[in-house]
Write a protein that holds these residues in place. Structure first.
Motif, PDB file in Angstrom:
ATOM      1  N   ALA A  84       0.817  -1.217   0.000  1.00 22.46           N
ATOM      2  CA  ALA A  84       0.000   0.000   0.000  1.00 22.46           C
ATOM      3  C   ALA A  84       0.851   1.268   0.000  1.00 22.46           C
ATOM      4  O   ALA A  84       0.569   2.227  -0.725  1.00 22.46           O
ATOM      5  N   GLY A  85       1.891   1.296   0.820  1.00 25.46           N
ATOM      6  CA  GLY A  85       2.723   2.494   0.910  1.00 25.46           C
ATOM      7  C   GLY A  85       3.444   2.797  -0.381  1.00 25.46           C
ATOM      8  O   GLY A  85       3.450   3.931  -0.868  1.00 25.46           O
ATOM      9  N   MET A  86       4.067   1.776  -0.964  1.00 23.39           N
ATOM     10  CA  MET A  86       4.777   1.948  -2.227  1.00 23.39           C
ATOM     11  C   MET A  86       3.819   2.373  -3.333  1.00 23.39           C
ATOM     12  O   MET A  86       4.117   3.273  -4.117  1.00 23.39           O
ATOM     13  N   GLY A 108      12.619  -2.868   0.334  1.00 25.23           N
ATOM     14  CA  GLY A 108      12.920  -1.476   0.663  1.00 25.23           C
ATOM     15  C   GLY A 108      13.394  -0.693  -0.543  1.00 25.23           C
ATOM     16  O   GLY A 108      13.264   0.534  -0.578  1.00 25.23           O
ATOM     17  N   VAL A 109      13.934  -1.384  -1.558  1.00 27.56           N
ATOM     18  CA  VAL A 109      14.346  -0.708  -2.787  1.00 27.56           C
ATOM     19  C   VAL A 109      13.126  -0.224  -3.568  1.00 27.56           C
ATOM     20  O   VAL A 109      13.206   0.724  -4.338  1.00 27.56           O
ATOM     21  N   ASN A 110      11.981  -0.875  -3.345  1.00 23.92           N
ATOM     22  CA  ASN A 110      10.760  -0.458  -4.036  1.00 23.92           C
ATOM     23  C   ASN A 110      10.372   0.979  -3.711  1.00 23.92           C
ATOM     24  O   ASN A 110       9.768   1.659  -4.542  1.00 23.92           O
ATOM     25  N   LEU A 111      10.680   1.428  -2.502  1.00 23.67           N
ATOM     26  CA  LEU A 111      10.229   2.759  -2.095  1.00 23.67           C
ATOM     27  C   LEU A 111      10.904   3.865  -2.907  1.00 23.67           C
ATOM     28  O   LEU A 111      10.215   4.708  -3.486  1.00 23.67           O
ATOM     29  N   PRO A 112      12.241   3.902  -2.997  1.00 25.12           N
ATOM     30  CA  PRO A 112      12.827   4.911  -3.886  1.00 25.12           C
ATOM     31  C   PRO A 112      12.453   4.695  -5.348  1.00 25.12           C
ATOM     32  O   PRO A 112      12.259   5.669  -6.086  1.00 25.12           O
TER      33      PRO A 112
END
Length: 258
Positions: A84-86, A108-112
């Protein structure tokens, strides 16, 4: 403005710039369902608070350690509910800037990757590492990664377990720029301030055109898409006002030089 006391994502909005801070350093800002859901709410909170640009950063030393291992073993939560956040970051209509000052691991790489612009410090590490924990990449990771570093780069990172430092990420196209640690957030904020200071409808329309352009296959299609948006822009009241203000500034500059 800030997130609720229980939230693991802090939110502030100042002069049109929303800053989202992953704030669970005890768990290395792991992308648990709670973190993901809080990030989604934080994006909504910032936009509702008038943010015209977003900066994503994290409490050090780790930007995001990826999916929570306990969460991955807890099969009661469908994987489809972990993004959801990404997804909210990727769908944000305003410019989004990630300031990565530490390791981004796995999911965590998905976020950037979900942000429009990525800035990194030398301490940043981009390390997908999905296969090391026996799980296939998710959330559109491979597509977003290949869009930045090409198919060969995605293969090296995901299949072969390579990683990129902040400097390497900037050289390969995963990040826009690598800057010293003490300049990371100020540089991200400066970009966000610049974006937020422009015409909001024009910025939103331009971002939409940019994203739509990625699926086009010819310059003719791109020109047609941009022409429609450009014709819309010159019909906006702000267009004439902006041009006249520029003319006045140029006239003043010429007078001073005469």
């Amino acid at each position: 403005m800030s997130g609720s006391p229980e939230s693991v994502v802090r939110v502030t909005v100042d002069d049109g710039v929303g800053v989202l801070v992953l704030d669970d350093p005890r768990h290395r800002n792991a992308l648990s369902k709670r973190m993901s859901d809080d990030l989604a709410r934080a994006v909504d909170t910032a936009l509702e608070g008038g943010a015209r640009a977003l900066v994503l950063t994290a409490a050090p030393p780790v930007f995001c350690a990826g999916g929570s291992l306990d969460g991955l073993l807890d099969r009661t939560v469908p994987l489809s509910e972990m993004y959801a956040g990404m997804e909210r970051l990727a769908e944000a209509p305003v410019p989004t800037i990630a300031a990565v000052g530490g390791p981004a691991i796995g999911a965590g790489v998905n976020l950037p990757l979900a942000c429009d612009v990525v800035l990194a410090s030398p301490a940043a590490r981009f390390d997908p590492r999905f296969l090391d924990v026996g799980i296939h990449p998710g959330g559109g990771h491979l597509w977003r990664l290949a869009e930045r570093v090409g198919a060969q780069g995605a293969a090296a990172l995901v299949l072969c377990g390579d990683l990129l430092t902040g400097e390497e990420a900037a050289a390969k196209g995963l990040a826009w720029r690598c800057v010293p640690e003490d300049e990371l957030e100020p540089t991200a904020t400066a970009l966000a301030v610049r974006a937020a200071g422009r015409s909001a409808p024009l910025v939103l329309r331009t971002k939409r055109t940019l994203l739509e352009s990625l699926s086009l296959s010819s310059p003719e299609e791109a020109a047609k898409l941009e022409l429609a948006a450009q014709e819309w822009s010159v019909e906006q009241p702000e267009f004439a006002e902006t041009v006249r203000a520029l003319q006045r500034r140029l006239a003043t500059r010429h007078e001073k030089n005469d």
